[in-house]
Scaffold this active site. Sequence first.
Site, PDB file in Angstrom:
ATOM      1  CG  HIS A   1      -1.558   5.804   4.836  1.00  0.00           C
ATOM      2  ND1 HIS A   1      -2.810   6.389   5.187  1.00  0.00           N
ATOM      3  CD2 HIS A   1      -0.633   6.104   5.844  1.00  0.00           C
ATOM      4  CE1 HIS A   1      -2.921   6.913   6.464  1.00  0.00           C
ATOM      5  NE2 HIS A   1      -1.759   6.626   6.705  1.00  0.00           N
ATOM      6  CG  LEU A   2       5.596   6.500   5.849  1.00  0.00           C
ATOM      7  CD1 LEU A   2       6.536   7.503   5.187  1.00  0.00           C
ATOM      8  CD2 LEU A   2       5.469   6.545   7.246  1.00  0.00           C
ATOM      9  CG  HIS A   3       2.894   0.732   5.668  1.00  0.00           C
ATOM     10  ND1 HIS A   3       2.427   1.445   4.463  1.00  0.00           N
ATOM     11  CD2 HIS A   3       3.130  -0.398   5.549  1.00  0.00           C
ATOM     12  CE1 HIS A   3       2.563   0.219   3.723  1.00  0.00           C
ATOM     13  NE2 HIS A   3       3.101  -0.720   4.214  1.00  0.00           N
ATOM     14  CD  GLN A   4       9.814   2.458  11.077  1.00  0.00           C
ATOM     15  OE1 GLN A   4      10.765   2.929  10.092  1.00  0.00           O
ATOM     16  NE2 GLN A   4      10.038   2.826  12.136  1.00  0.00           N
TER      17      GLN A   4
ATOM     18  CB  ILE B   1      -1.014   0.066   1.320  1.00  0.00           C
ATOM     19  CG1 ILE B   1      -1.899  -1.269   1.058  1.00  0.00           C
ATOM     20  CG2 ILE B   1      -1.864   1.386   1.122  1.00  0.00           C
ATOM     21  CD1 ILE B   1      -2.730  -1.390   2.462  1.00  0.00           C
TER      22      ILE B   1
END
Length: 157
Positions: free
Chosen positions: A114-117, A111
Amino acid sequence: MAYLQGEDKPENGDAGPQCPFCRAPGRDDATGLIVARGRHAFVVMNLYPYNTGHVMVCPYRHVAMYPDLDTDETAEVAALTKTAMRVLTEISGCHGFNIGMNQGPVAGAGIAAHLHQHVVPRWGGDSNFLPIIGQTKALPELLGDTRERLAAAWPAD
């Protein structure tokens, strides 16, 4: 198979009702699989985990790239990542972590909009023949159970 078939994946990069990372904060914590909420970011269980306890740290704001985060968001993503590592170590006795962001579809972001770590706990010997030969991963705990243990152990502000 749900992940491979694109279930719950936004069709485009627009913010709004299709983005699972934008939808999760509007749900209650158990339904949204949210472990902890900060002011600028939150911690959520990965619906398709690589290992038990695999969480993601996401800003509330719908941004795609790390340089797009403001100073407060960057600081809170870092702080929540550190806390996630401490809590996961406490509740699971993991031996290490894989931490990272895939920035853009070409880099493997499932995805990308939308940034996600990712914060993935690791144990010695946790990989075996299943992911290589059987293209399967054995996960010994349900997501909801892991979320409850993480949320219960998360330090209060």
